[in-house]
Scaffold this active site. Structure first.
Site, PDB file in Angstrom:
ATOM      1  N   ARG A 184      -0.188  -1.276  -9.942  1.00 10.86           N
ATOM      2  CA  ARG A 184       0.295  -2.313  -7.661  1.00 10.86           C
ATOM      3  C   ARG A 184      -0.757  -3.036  -7.932  1.00 10.86           C
ATOM      4  NH1 ARG A 184       1.812   2.545  -5.556  1.00 10.86           N
ATOM      5  NH2 ARG A 184       2.259   2.372  -4.007  1.00 10.86           N
TER       6      ARG A 184
ATOM      7  N   ARG B 212       3.912  -9.791   1.195  1.00  9.76           N
ATOM      8  CA  ARG B 212       3.412  -9.707   0.541  1.00  9.76           C
ATOM      9  C   ARG B 212       2.944 -11.289  -1.737  1.00  9.76           C
ATOM     10  NH1 ARG B 212       4.522  -4.070   0.799  1.00  9.76           N
ATOM     11  NH2 ARG B 212       2.897  -2.754  -1.205  1.00  9.76           N
TER      12      ARG B 212
ATOM     13  N   ARG C 237       6.676  10.245  -4.749  1.00 13.36           N
ATOM     14  CA  ARG C 237       6.781   8.933  -5.059  1.00 13.36           C
ATOM     15  C   ARG C 237       7.224   8.445  -6.607  1.00 13.36           C
ATOM     16  NH1 ARG C 237       4.451   4.646  -0.882  1.00 13.36           N
ATOM     17  NH2 ARG C 237       4.696   2.967  -2.380  1.00 13.36           N
TER      18      ARG C 237
ATOM     19  N   LYS D 204      -1.497   1.474   5.463  1.00  9.75           N
ATOM     20  CA  LYS D 204      -0.972   0.528   5.997  1.00  9.75           C
ATOM     21  C   LYS D 204       0.184   1.923   7.344  1.00  9.75           C
ATOM     22  CE  LYS D 204       0.955  -1.678   3.226  1.00  9.75           C
ATOM     23  NZ  LYS D 204      -0.608  -1.218   1.437  1.00  9.75           N
TER      24      LYS D 204
ATOM     25  N   ARG E  13      -1.912  11.818  -2.895  1.00 10.98           N
ATOM     26  CA  ARG E  13      -0.840  11.443  -2.128  1.00 10.98           C
ATOM     27  C   ARG E  13       0.086  11.556  -3.466  1.00 10.98           C
ATOM     28  NH1 ARG E  13       0.453   6.129   0.029  1.00 10.98           N
ATOM     29  NH2 ARG E  13       1.715   5.477  -1.624  1.00 10.98           N
TER      30      ARG E  13
HETATM   31  P1  AMP Z   1       4.633   0.087   0.165  1.00 12.01           P
HETATM   32  O1  AMP Z   1       5.124   1.630   0.553  1.00 12.01           O
HETATM   33  O2  AMP Z   1       4.590  -1.072   1.375  1.00 12.01           O
HETATM   34  O3  AMP Z   1       3.335   0.052  -1.073  1.00 12.01           O
HETATM   35  O4  AMP Z   1       5.841  -0.553  -0.730  1.00 12.01           O
HETATM   36  C1  AMP Z   1       6.547   0.246  -2.120  1.00 12.01           C
HETATM   37  C2  AMP Z   1       6.666  -0.603  -2.556  1.00 12.01           C
HETATM   38  O5  AMP Z   1       8.372  -1.372  -2.870  1.00 12.01           O
HETATM   39  C3  AMP Z   1       5.936  -1.946  -3.334  1.00 12.01           C
HETATM   40  O6  AMP Z   1       4.912  -1.217  -4.525  1.00 12.01           O
HETATM   41  C4  AMP Z   1       6.888  -2.932  -3.734  1.00 12.01           C
HETATM   42  O7  AMP Z   1       7.288  -2.547  -5.345  1.00 12.01           O
HETATM   43  C5  AMP Z   1       7.864  -2.430  -2.930  1.00 12.01           C
HETATM   44  N1  AMP Z   1       7.381  -3.782  -1.779  1.00 12.01           N
HETATM   45  C6  AMP Z   1       7.634  -3.497  -0.577  1.00 12.01           C
HETATM   46  N2  AMP Z   1       7.779  -4.258   0.254  1.00 12.01           N
HETATM   47  C7  AMP Z   1       7.800  -5.572  -0.881  1.00 12.01           C
HETATM   48  C8  AMP Z   1       7.575  -6.926  -0.389  1.00 12.01           C
HETATM   49  N3  AMP Z   1       6.983  -7.052   0.764  1.00 12.01           N
HETATM   50  N4  AMP Z   1       7.868  -8.046  -1.476  1.00 12.01           N
HETATM   51  C9  AMP Z   1       8.156  -7.047  -2.306  1.00 12.01           C
HETATM   52  N5  AMP Z   1       8.125  -5.636  -2.852  1.00 12.01           N
HETATM   53  C10 AMP Z   1       8.075  -4.436  -2.333  1.00 12.01           C
END
Ligand code: AMP
Length: 193
Positions: free
Chosen positions: A144, A88, A133, A13, A127
């Site tokens: 996840r 989400r 991370r 993404k 990654r």
């Molecule tokens: P990402 O970089 O999009 O994979 O997001 C990393 C982490 O941030 C996710 O695993 C969640 O813990 C948190 N996160 C990101 N976007 C959301 C969202 N829309 N709602 C809740 N938690 C989020």
């Protein structure tokens, strides 16, 4: 044009949202990046979000919705944007609908990247060697993916019911996926764009 890019962790993404944002002429807004930036700057929001993110859990809706409302309220997002990683949950879909409805607009299209689970895990573990991370370890990644399947995959299908969904095969080279994403956006923009 207001687009969402959806897909499980590791689907690419973030990689493709940047190019999409240039295409639509608006900002790339990643909730994951916004949280990580707050964590790095040790803000109150970062402190609240950190424990959920490290455990592979979603940050509570109210915290996430407030952050997105603030970001979408900035002038650069007035007409066009690409939201990456939001919404989400069902509650976030409702919050986004209400926010855009109040502006007399809505989501114009949803690009959903699809990649098989085994490849997702392999990608994220690769990654993890460079990302630093806290949520890229194998146990957390599998959790996840389960949270995504349970809470977010149904929302993708719901956008399909609204006729907004463009599923894109996220496997293959970055260039191949980029071209597929571009065709999906052209389809979302419609014949007059
Ligand atoms: P990402 O970089 O999009 O994979 O997001 C990393 C982490 O941030 C996710 O695993 C969640 O813990 C948190 N996160 C990101 N976007 C959301 C969202 N829309 N709602 C809740 N938690 C989020």
């Amino acid at each position: 044009m207001r687009l969402l890019i959806m897909g499980p962790p590791g689907a690419g993404k973030g990689t493709h949202a940047g190019a999409l944002a240039s295409l639509v002429g608006g900002p790339h807004i990643s909730t994951g990046d916004l949280f990580r930036d707050n964590i790095a700057r040790r803000t109150e929001l970062g402190r609240l979000a950190e424990k959920y993110i490290s455990a592979g859990e979603y940050v509570p809706d109210e915290i996430t919705d407030d952050m997105v409302r603030d970001r979408l309220g900035r002038p650069d997002a007035a007409r066009s944007f690409v939201l990456d990683g939001y919404p989400r949950t069902g509650a976030q879909v409702a919050a986004l609908d209400a926010l855009l409805d109040a502006r007399g607009t809505g989501v114009d299209g949803v690009v959903a990247l699809t990649v098989p689970d085994d490849e997702l895990v392999a990608r994220i573990l690769r990654r993890s060697a460079v990302s630093g991370r806290s949520d890229d370890s194998e146990d957390v990644v599998r959790h996840r993916l389960a949270v995504y399947a349970d809470q977010t995959a149904p929302l993708v299908r719901a956008y399909g019911d609204r006729g907004l969904l463009h599923r894109v095969d996220g496997t293959g080279s970055m260039e191949e996926v980029r071209l597929r994403v571009e065709s999906a956006v052209a389809a979302a923009a419609g014949p007059d764009a």
